[in-house]
Design an enzyme around this catalytic site. Structure first.
Site, PDB file in Angstrom:
ATOM      1  N   GLY A  13       0.806  -1.194   0.036  1.00 29.12           N
ATOM      2  CA  GLY A  13      -0.200  -0.003  -0.008  1.00 29.12           C
ATOM      3  C   GLY A  13       0.743   1.346  -0.039  1.00 29.12           C
ATOM      4  N   ASN A  15       1.553   3.049  -2.626  1.00 27.99           N
ATOM      5  CA  ASN A  15       0.907   3.948  -3.631  1.00 27.99           C
ATOM      6  C   ASN A  15      -0.245   4.588  -2.951  1.00 27.99           C
ATOM      7  OD1 ASN A  15       2.497   4.208  -6.090  1.00 27.99           O
ATOM      8  ND2 ASN A  15       2.722   1.913  -5.973  1.00 27.99           N
ATOM      9  N   MET A  91      -3.434  -7.256  -7.188  1.00 28.64           N
ATOM     10  CA  MET A  91      -2.955  -8.211  -7.982  1.00 28.64           C
ATOM     11  C   MET A  91      -3.637  -9.147  -8.557  1.00 28.64           C
ATOM     12  SD  MET A  91      -0.059  -6.863  -8.128  1.00 28.64           S
ATOM     13  CE  MET A  91       1.386  -7.648  -8.607  1.00 28.64           C
ATOM     14  N   LEU A  94      -9.074  -8.185 -13.371  1.00 32.89           N
ATOM     15  CA  LEU A  94     -10.521  -7.608 -13.112  1.00 32.89           C
ATOM     16  C   LEU A  94     -11.142  -8.176 -14.608  1.00 32.89           C
ATOM     17  CD1 LEU A  94      -9.956  -4.033 -11.824  1.00 32.89           C
ATOM     18  CD2 LEU A  94     -11.086  -6.188 -10.445  1.00 32.89           C
ATOM     19  N   ASN A 108      -4.706   2.333 -13.440  1.00 34.00           N
ATOM     20  CA  ASN A 108      -3.725   1.428 -12.628  1.00 34.00           C
ATOM     21  C   ASN A 108      -2.284   2.039 -12.675  1.00 34.00           C
ATOM     22  OD1 ASN A 108      -2.711  -1.257 -11.827  1.00 34.00           O
ATOM     23  ND2 ASN A 108      -2.012  -1.442 -13.816  1.00 34.00           N
ATOM     24  N   HIS A 110       1.463   0.970 -13.010  1.00 33.71           N
ATOM     25  CA  HIS A 110       2.343  -0.329 -13.485  1.00 33.71           C
ATOM     26  C   HIS A 110       3.766   0.051 -13.367  1.00 33.71           C
ATOM     27  CE1 HIS A 110       3.096  -4.317 -15.265  1.00 33.71           C
ATOM     28  NE2 HIS A 110       4.233  -3.551 -16.026  1.00 33.71           N
ATOM     29  N   ASP A 146      -2.601  -4.662 -18.380  1.00 34.44           N
ATOM     30  CA  ASP A 146      -1.379  -3.769 -18.791  1.00 34.44           C
ATOM     31  C   ASP A 146      -1.493  -3.011 -20.073  1.00 34.44           C
ATOM     32  OD1 ASP A 146      -0.557  -4.462 -16.249  1.00 34.44           O
ATOM     33  OD2 ASP A 146       0.803  -5.833 -16.723  1.00 34.44           O
ATOM     34  N   GLU A 175       6.707   6.358  -8.906  1.00 32.83           N
ATOM     35  CA  GLU A 175       5.542   5.972  -8.588  1.00 32.83           C
ATOM     36  C   GLU A 175       4.765   6.817  -7.525  1.00 32.83           C
ATOM     37  OE1 GLU A 175       4.440   1.737  -8.203  1.00 32.83           O
ATOM     38  OE2 GLU A 175       6.403   1.152  -8.875  1.00 32.83           O
TER      39      GLU A 175
HETATM   40  C1  GAR Z   1       3.934  -1.034  -7.261  1.00 37.92           C
HETATM   41  O1  GAR Z   1       5.081  -1.310  -7.728  1.00 37.92           O
HETATM   42  C2  GAR Z   1       2.828  -1.308  -8.328  1.00 37.92           C
HETATM   43  O2  GAR Z   1       3.451  -0.391  -9.384  1.00 37.92           O
HETATM   44  C3  GAR Z   1       2.794  -2.654  -8.520  1.00 37.92           C
HETATM   45  O3  GAR Z   1       2.767  -3.222  -7.467  1.00 37.92           O
HETATM   46  C4  GAR Z   1       3.598  -2.469  -6.488  1.00 37.92           C
HETATM   47  C5  GAR Z   1       2.542  -2.271  -5.123  1.00 37.92           C
HETATM   48  O4  GAR Z   1       3.082  -1.484  -4.206  1.00 37.92           O
HETATM   49  N1  GAR Z   1       1.980  -3.038  -9.334  1.00 37.92           N
HETATM   50  C6  GAR Z   1       1.676  -3.937 -10.336  1.00 37.92           C
HETATM   51  O5  GAR Z   1       2.865  -4.849 -10.547  1.00 37.92           O
HETATM   52  C7  GAR Z   1       0.450  -4.232 -10.951  1.00 37.92           C
HETATM   53  N2  GAR Z   1       0.552  -5.072 -12.116  1.00 37.92           N
HETATM   54  P1  GAR Z   1       2.456  -0.763  -3.298  1.00 37.92           P
HETATM   55  O6  GAR Z   1       1.387  -2.014  -2.552  1.00 37.92           O
HETATM   56  O7  GAR Z   1       3.480  -0.463  -1.973  1.00 37.92           O
HETATM   57  O8  GAR Z   1       1.671   0.187  -3.704  1.00 37.92           O
END
Ligand code: GAR
Length: 214
Positions: A13, A15, A91, A94, A108, A110, A146, A175
């Site tokens: 979490g 982001n 993860m 959908l 999203n 990525h 994606d 990010e």
């Molecule tokens: C992030 O790096 C995000 O970009 C990636 O998972 C991580 C989640 O981190 N998302 C994906 O790979 C989706 N395909 P977080 O839970 O700390 O935000």
């Protein structure tokens, strides 16, 4: 009124935290209204609870099928008055029904410069491929994984001695800039989608972030 965000998570979490932090500024045009996790132990749930944001755990196993699970998510998001759904390390794929229900209201983040390196292990793939720039992408979600119109990208340089972990750390910092920026642009109604392209009104290149060389 601020745009109400529904954030879907599965884990750490960070982001989500970036969005919470951005919204702690009352002039930021969006706020996190609801956090939904498919995992009861997702650390991101505690981040939301710590600041009094509503949370909901919806475990797929507790539902008859994927359609029922997603219907519960849609109902919860609608009940919370959510105007934009943000996937933040969610993860699970959908279904087309969910994606269509939130068409152009579902984004999203990525960890690669799409369309390079969709899927998992993006940092290892970037290193193996020899690219000199890597990064992250915030995009509207389409049915195919994606893909979808790109709102914001942030680029970081790849150094010769990077490992997937060091590169992931460098991308993650960006990010946390890119996601609140993309949400801000949408909330300010500056974003228009035409086909697979997004245009953003106002400012010069307002949707690109380039990190300094470390
Ligand atoms: C992030 O790096 C995000 O970009 C990636 O998972 C991580 C989640 O981190 N998302 C994906 O790979 C989706 N395909 P977080 O839970 O700390 O935000």
């Amino acid at each position: 009124m601020r745009l109400r965000l529904g954030v879907l998570i599965s884990g750490r979490g960070s982001n989500l935290q970036a969005l919470i932090d951005a919204a702690s500024d009352p002039t930021y045009p969006a706020e996190v209204a609801l956090v939904i996790s498919n995992k009861p132990d997702a650390a991101g749930l505690d981040r939301a609870r710590a600041v009094g944001i509503a949370t909901l755990v919806l475990k797929p196993k507790d539902f008859a099928d994927k359609a029922a699970h997603e219907a519960a998510m849609i109902a919860a998001l609608e009940n919370a008055g959510v105007g934009l759904v943000c996937l933040a390390g969610y993860m699970r794929l959908l279904s087309p029904v969910f994606v269509q229900a939130w068409h152009n209201r579902l984004i999203n983040i990525h960890p690669s410069l799409l369309p390079a390196f969709p899927g998992l292990d993006t940092h290892a793939k970037a290193i193996e491929s020899g690219v000199r720039f890597h990064g992250c992408t915030v995009h509207f979600v389409r049915v195919e994984m994606d893909t979808g119109p790109i709102i914001v990208q942030a680029a970081v340089p790849v150094s010769d001695d990077d490992t997937p972990d060091t590169l992931a750390d460098r991308v993650l910092i960006q990010e946390h800039r890119a996601y609140p920026l993309a949400v801000r642009l949408i909330a300010e109604q500056r974003v228009t989608v035409g086909g697979n392209r997004v245009s953003v009104r106002g400012g010069t290149m307002p949707n690109t972030v380039i990190a300094p060389i470390p």
